[in-house]
Design an enzyme around this catalytic site. Structure first.
Site, PDB file in Angstrom:
ATOM      1  N   HIS A 169     -13.835  25.242   6.130  1.00  0.00           N
ATOM      2  CA  HIS A 169     -12.575  24.609   5.637  1.00  0.00           C
ATOM      3  C   HIS A 169     -12.014  25.073   4.406  1.00  0.00           C
ATOM      4  CE1 HIS A 169     -11.852  21.763   8.934  1.00  0.00           C
ATOM      5  NE2 HIS A 169     -13.192  21.522   9.102  1.00  0.00           N
ATOM      6  N   SER A 210       0.834  -1.303  -0.082  1.00  0.00           N
ATOM      7  CA  SER A 210      -0.028  -0.014  -0.139  1.00  0.00           C
ATOM      8  C   SER A 210       0.825   1.151  -0.040  1.00  0.00           C
ATOM      9  CB  SER A 210      -0.764   0.041   1.074  1.00  0.00           C
ATOM     10  OG  SER A 210      -0.120  -0.246   2.489  1.00  0.00           O
ATOM     11  N   CYS A 232     -11.698  26.219  11.659  1.00  0.00           N
ATOM     12  CA  CYS A 232     -12.666  25.466  12.378  1.00  0.00           C
ATOM     13  C   CYS A 232     -12.375  25.493  13.691  1.00  0.00           C
ATOM     14  CB  CYS A 232     -12.964  24.076  11.590  1.00  0.00           C
ATOM     15  SG  CYS A 232     -14.589  23.450  12.054  1.00  0.00           S
ATOM     16  N   GLU A 289      -9.306  25.243   2.940  1.00  0.00           N
ATOM     17  CA  GLU A 289      -8.213  24.362   2.438  1.00  0.00           C
ATOM     18  C   GLU A 289      -8.851  23.349   1.433  1.00  0.00           C
ATOM     19  OE1 GLU A 289      -9.350  24.207   5.478  1.00  0.00           O
ATOM     20  OE2 GLU A 289      -9.090  21.976   6.384  1.00  0.00           O
TER      21      GLU A 289
HETATM   22  N1  GLN Z   1     -14.798  19.957  16.912  1.00  0.00           N
HETATM   23  C1  GLN Z   1     -15.342  21.109  16.380  1.00  0.00           C
HETATM   24  C2  GLN Z   1     -16.713  20.992  16.184  1.00  0.00           C
HETATM   25  O1  GLN Z   1     -17.114  19.973  15.881  1.00  0.00           O
HETATM   26  C3  GLN Z   1     -14.428  21.572  15.259  1.00  0.00           C
HETATM   27  C4  GLN Z   1     -14.563  20.617  14.094  1.00  0.00           C
HETATM   28  C5  GLN Z   1     -13.651  20.846  13.125  1.00  0.00           C
HETATM   29  O2  GLN Z   1     -12.506  21.671  13.285  1.00  0.00           O
HETATM   30  N2  GLN Z   1     -13.750  20.411  11.926  1.00  0.00           N
HETATM   31  O3  GLN Z   1     -17.529  21.822  15.789  1.00  0.00           O
END
Ligand code: GLN
Length: 536
Positions: free
Chosen positions: A513, A12, A379, A515
């Site tokens: 996000h 892999s 996030c 990214e």
């Molecule tokens: N743990 C946080 C939430 O659920 C942030 C999630 C994340 O960073 N993707 O809101």
């Protein structure tokens, strides 16, 4: 339409995902309409519940599917967005079969792997196609894994149908034995035998190797594995992953596939100009900057795949090489963590789940805020910035997220309902963990005279989300009084999406996000702006 199946053998981690994505990029560069999909043999319904330590990042599509990180490669290499219907696992196949059985859809039949499971796989392969010229299917795992057998059987059946045009590319590994001074083709022969056991003869063999592959080895593979010599494609290591499409093309991958499927490749000329100019930009990077990424899954770099790619894209656009300093906030605490940050030009706190390692991340944010170091929170990183500011600037000492600690000042709290399309989605503390987050693309509205607006240069943006918790709106005015602005909100004004500091060089946190949407040929503006300010 042609089906192209890509399997892997011998080991892999050979880079099958990048090879598949590169093939898709090459066919697109020849002006073909391409679709690329992933079939994963594991029994999880989707990777949403898998630990990033084990499986790398969970990639999220616009339509809210939690998928394998290879879909990220596909999007970056093809510059086209994937869909929920581009990823499937054995778990999802079995769960569909079982729910059909419960409903009585099989009219009393005994449910078996062949034909019921294999039919479900075939129906996925045929589903939601839009008259593409090529549909590429990467099969996860390694040939010989017990879980991949139903997939191979489904592929065998499809290839047996004379009306369907298809090709099978098998990627293997040719080890070099230094004590013998030789490359060895035997593992490849064995893994092709494994495929033959499943009734499948490959058409093209891609040979990953750390050393150039000599003619003798190519001849041997061709003879023993029953493929034409020009269909044995060396696949050597590249300097940059964005070099892979042009490199594999140089070795004849796309030519050999087109020839196999009856095309004259000269009628479909290859235009790699955008890729060459990207490679030129990478070569011309004049200086280097160091970005600290403070997270907890830093041992496995694949956990932050899209993030490290997006940082790299931002660097390419600014002609600097971005070096990431991975800082594990669970292991490094207080002074040690701060001293690790000292030689960095910018600090990024990425997404994450659970309470472990958050103190270190908050310390890093405090350091960035106090010393005017560019800070980017994504996030969880944004949520922790909100907590840090609430605790240390607004003086709400017990400010926290209800994900970690239930206090009377939950600046971050569980989102129990929100609007998706025309319907209200509801969640509670006891909801299933899998597939129950705010997932996929949502719009956000940016304030006109904000920093974030100047970065995007538009008011309405659409970004991908994956989280359960949300900034509590009732604290907003307290932040405003101290120079922090929630400069992006959901269009209905209920959910804070962006936090920025008015008095800092570059301090931005986003609930989404970005990214996931950055591509080498189209870098994300937030990463371009962040890197630009780290470079200054
Ligand atoms: N743990 C946080 C939430 O659920 C942030 C999630 C994340 O960073 N993707 O809101």
């Amino acid at each position: 339409m042609h089906f192209v199946f890509i399997t892997g053998g011998v080991a892999s981690s050979l880079g099958k995902g990048i090879a598949s994505a590169s093939l898709a990029a090459l066919l697109k560069s020849r002006n073909f309409k391409v679709r690329i999909r992933k079939l994963d043999p594991y029994l999880n319904v989707d990777p949403g519940t898998m630990s990033p330590y084990q499986h790398g990042e969970v990639y999220v599509t616009d339509d809210g599917a939690e998928t394998d990180l290879d879909l990220g490669h596909y999007e970056r290499f093809t510059n086209q967005s994937s869909k929920k219907s581009d990823s499937i696992s054995s778990g999802k196949i079995y769960s569909t079969v079982l729910s059909k059985e419960r409903k009585g859809d099989y009219l009393g039949a005994t449910i078996q792997v062949i034909p019921h499971v294999t039919n479900e796989i075939k129906s996925f392969i045929n589903s939601d196609l839009k008259k593409e010229d090529f549909a590429i299917y990467e099969i996860g795992g390694t040939v010989g894994d017990i879980e991949s057998l139903p997939f191979l059987e489904a592929i065998r059946q499809i290839r047996n149908d004379k009306k369907i045009s298809s090709a099978l590319i098998h990627m293997t590994y040719i080890p070099y034995l230094s004590f013998a001074g030789e490359l060895k083709t035997k593992p490849t022969q064995h893994s092709v035998k494994e495929l033959l056991n499943a009734g499948i003869q490959p058409d093209i063999i891609m040979c990953r190797s750390e050393k150039p592959i000599d003619q003798e080895s190519i001849t041997k593979i061709s003879l023993f594995c029953n493929v034409k010599k020009d269909s044995v494609i060396p696949a050597l290591n590249a300097n940059s992953i964005y070099d892979v499409p042009s490199l594999y093309s140089k070795y004849g991958l796309d030519e050999s596939l087109l020839k196999h499927l009856g095309y004259k490749s000269k009628n479909h000329p290859l235009d790699l100009k955008p890729w060459y100019s990207l490679l030129k930009k990478i070569k011309n990077q004049k200086s280097q900057i160091k970005i600290a990424v403070v997270g907890k899954y830093t041992n496995l770099k694949d956990s932050y795949k899209s993030l490290s790619e997006a940082l790299m894209h931002g660097g390419i656009e600014n002609s600097v090489n971005v070096k990431i300093k991975w800082i594990n906030s669970e292991k490094l605490k207080k002074q040690k963590l701060i001293s690790a940050l000292k030689d960095c030009d910018g600090i990024l706190v990425p997404g994450g789940f659970g309470a472990r390692g958050i103190e270190g991340k908050i310390d890093a944010i405090k350091y960035a805020r106090k010393y005017n170091v560019p800070f980017f929170g994504i996030c969880l990183g944004m949520q922790l910035a909100v907590i840090e500011i609430a605790q240390n600037v607004l003086n709400i000492k017990d400010a926290n997220s209800s994900e970690f600690n239930q206090t009377s000042n939950s600046v971050i709290g569980l989102m129990t309902e929100w609007i998706k399309g025309n319907k209200v989605e509801k969640r509670s503390k006891n909801s299933n963990k899998g597939g129950t987050m705010r997932l996929g693309s949502y719009k956000a509205k940016l304030k006109r005279n904000s920093k974030i607006y100047s970065i995007y240069n538009k008011q309405l943006i659409s970004e991908r989300h994956r989280h359960r918790y949300e900034v509590n709106k009732k604290f907003i005015s307290k932040f405003n009084n101290k120079g922090y602005d929630f400069s992006g909100m959901s269009p209905d004004g209920l959910l804070p999406e962006v936090l920025e500091s008015k008095n800092h060089k570059w301090f931005i946190g986003v609930q989404y996000h970005p990214e996931l949407k950055s591509r080498p040929l189209k870098p994300h503006p937030l990463f371009v702006s962040f890197i630009k300010n780290c470079k200054k």
